[in-house]
Scaffold this motif. Structure first.
Motif, PDB file in Angstrom:
ATOM      1  N   ARG A  68       0.839  -1.412  -0.350  1.00  7.47           N
ATOM      2  CA  ARG A  68       0.049  -0.029   0.028  1.00  7.47           C
ATOM      3  C   ARG A  68       0.811   1.260  -0.013  1.00  7.47           C
ATOM      4  O   ARG A  68       0.841   2.129  -0.761  1.00  7.47           O
ATOM      5  N   THR A 101      -3.716  13.861  -2.416  1.00  8.59           N
ATOM      6  CA  THR A 101      -4.939  12.894  -2.847  1.00  8.59           C
ATOM      7  C   THR A 101      -5.918  11.430  -3.355  1.00  8.59           C
ATOM      8  O   THR A 101      -5.925  11.114  -2.795  1.00  8.59           O
ATOM      9  N   ASP A 103      -3.780   8.615  -2.121  1.00  6.14           N
ATOM     10  CA  ASP A 103      -4.020   8.026  -1.308  1.00  6.14           C
ATOM     11  C   ASP A 103      -5.401   7.103  -1.238  1.00  6.14           C
ATOM     12  O   ASP A 103      -5.509   6.598  -1.300  1.00  6.14           O
ATOM     13  N   SER A 104      -6.489   7.688  -2.351  1.00  6.23           N
ATOM     14  CA  SER A 104      -7.670   6.766  -2.752  1.00  6.23           C
ATOM     15  C   SER A 104      -6.929   6.443  -3.259  1.00  6.23           C
ATOM     16  O   SER A 104      -7.735   4.960  -3.057  1.00  6.23           O
ATOM     17  N   MET A 143      -5.253   3.288  -0.985  1.00  4.97           N
ATOM     18  CA  MET A 143      -6.262   2.073  -0.201  1.00  4.97           C
ATOM     19  C   MET A 143      -6.838   1.275  -0.357  1.00  4.97           C
ATOM     20  O   MET A 143      -7.288   0.525  -0.333  1.00  4.97           O
ATOM     21  N   PHE A 195      -4.143   4.772   8.993  1.00  2.84           N
ATOM     22  CA  PHE A 195      -5.433   3.623   8.368  1.00  2.84           C
ATOM     23  C   PHE A 195      -6.066   3.133   9.133  1.00  2.84           C
ATOM     24  O   PHE A 195      -6.179   2.645  10.323  1.00  2.84           O
ATOM     25  N   THR A 214      -6.825  11.530   3.113  1.00  6.41           N
ATOM     26  CA  THR A 214      -7.554  11.584   2.676  1.00  6.41           C
ATOM     27  C   THR A 214      -8.554  10.080   3.494  1.00  6.41           C
ATOM     28  O   THR A 214      -9.685  10.573   3.059  1.00  6.41           O
ATOM     29  N   TRP A 215      -8.462   9.424   3.311  1.00  5.21           N
ATOM     30  CA  TRP A 215      -9.853   8.460   3.348  1.00  5.21           C
ATOM     31  C   TRP A 215     -10.990   8.850   4.829  1.00  5.21           C
ATOM     32  O   TRP A 215     -11.644   8.895   4.835  1.00  5.21           O
TER      33      TRP A 215
END
Lengths: 155, 126
Positions: A23, A38, A41-42, A45, B70, B106-107
């Motif tokens: 990740r 951004t 990060d998305s 995830m 996270f 962000t999350w």
């Protein structure tokens, strides 16, 4: 789609401990390729969720992840492939159809409510989360020998 | 020790502290929740908090995620399960979960507001 300007390919045995470093690696790759933290990060995830599913439900020692960057258009394409059991592949197909129909937020909330009442240890939230939180196009491909590939395209 | 006498918990990359605030309670999450089954850690903790909040009639709990880097979807499931417990409470036993989030992560910006839709009025994102 034009040729990507950069890509990474990760292949590892299905071990949970490798997901976190994958990740972080993907996050750094996208941040450098697109200069967009951004989005990095998305997508990190999202790929992490896909890798978790692949490791948790994979039927063999092979999880394969490819991330491709198209800096000119800002598009990122990421796919995760693993080999599933026949039952597992069928479950993914049914889950995909349920989650991809209707509004992304409504599908995510419905899936969260269902997850909260599940007693089988599964959450089945990952795909709904990815679809809503990244706004990605999510594609599923299942081969006759149950190789499952989920691809996300984030514009 | 906090007013509910709940011990802090730590496992893998996550530490959760429970501390008193002026009117309620704060549950502070620091690190990453990315283990295979976070429910083993989170479900019993949230159940203790829930029972304590109801028994001691504490009006709100702050779920402080600002230092949580996270959270995987299995972790979201555990939080959703906690929130859904509020739907079952009679009005005189209800309390509120106030989520403190970090706009630089962000999350947190995309995930945490969705939790307010689960049980109307039960969760507020600050």
């Amino acid at each position: 789609m034009p040729k990507p300007d950069g890509y990474i390919e990760i292949r590892f045995g299905p071990r949970w401990k490798y997901i976190s470093p994958a990740r972080v690696f993907i996050q750094n790759f996208i941040a450098i390729a697109l200069s967009d933290q951004t989005k990095a990060d998305s997508i990190a995830m999202a790929t992490s969720e896909l890798l978790e599913n692949a490791v948790k439900y994979g039927a063999s020692e092979d999880t394969h992840c490819i991330v491709q960057a198209y800096p000119e258009t800002g598009v990122i394409e990421a796919s995760v492939t693993n080999h599933a059991s026949a039952k597992g592949a069928q479950e993914v197909k049914e889950l995909y159809e349920r989650i991809m129909s209707g509004d992304p937020l409504e599908a995510y909330i419905a899936q969260m409510r269902e997850a909260a009442t599940r007693t089988d240890g599964k959450s089945q939230l990952g795909l709904a989360r990815i679809r809503y939180e990244t706004g990605a196009d999510v594609k599923l491909d299942v081969t006759p020998d149950n190789r499952v590939t989920i691809t996300i395209i984030v514009k | 020790m906090n007013k509910l006498n709940i011990e802090p918990v730590q496992q893998d990359k996550i530490k959760i502290d429970i501390v008193d605030n002026a009117e309620g309670l704060t549950t502070k999450f620091v690190g990453d929740i990315d283990m295979e089954d976070p429910s083993i850690l989170l479900d019993p903790l949230f159940e203790k908090i829930h029972q304590g909040m109801v028994a001691k009639k504490v009006p709100f709990v702050v779920a402080d995620f600002q230092a949580l880097n996270f959270l995987n979807s299995s972790g979201i499931k555990a939080i959703a399960k906690w929130i859904m417990k509020l739907a079952m409470l009679p009005p005189d036993q209800k309390y509120q979960i106030r989520i403190a989030h970090n706009k630089a992560i962000t999350w947190q910006v995309t995930s945490l507001p969705t939790l307010t839709f689960l049980v109307p009025g039960a969760v507020k994102v600050e």
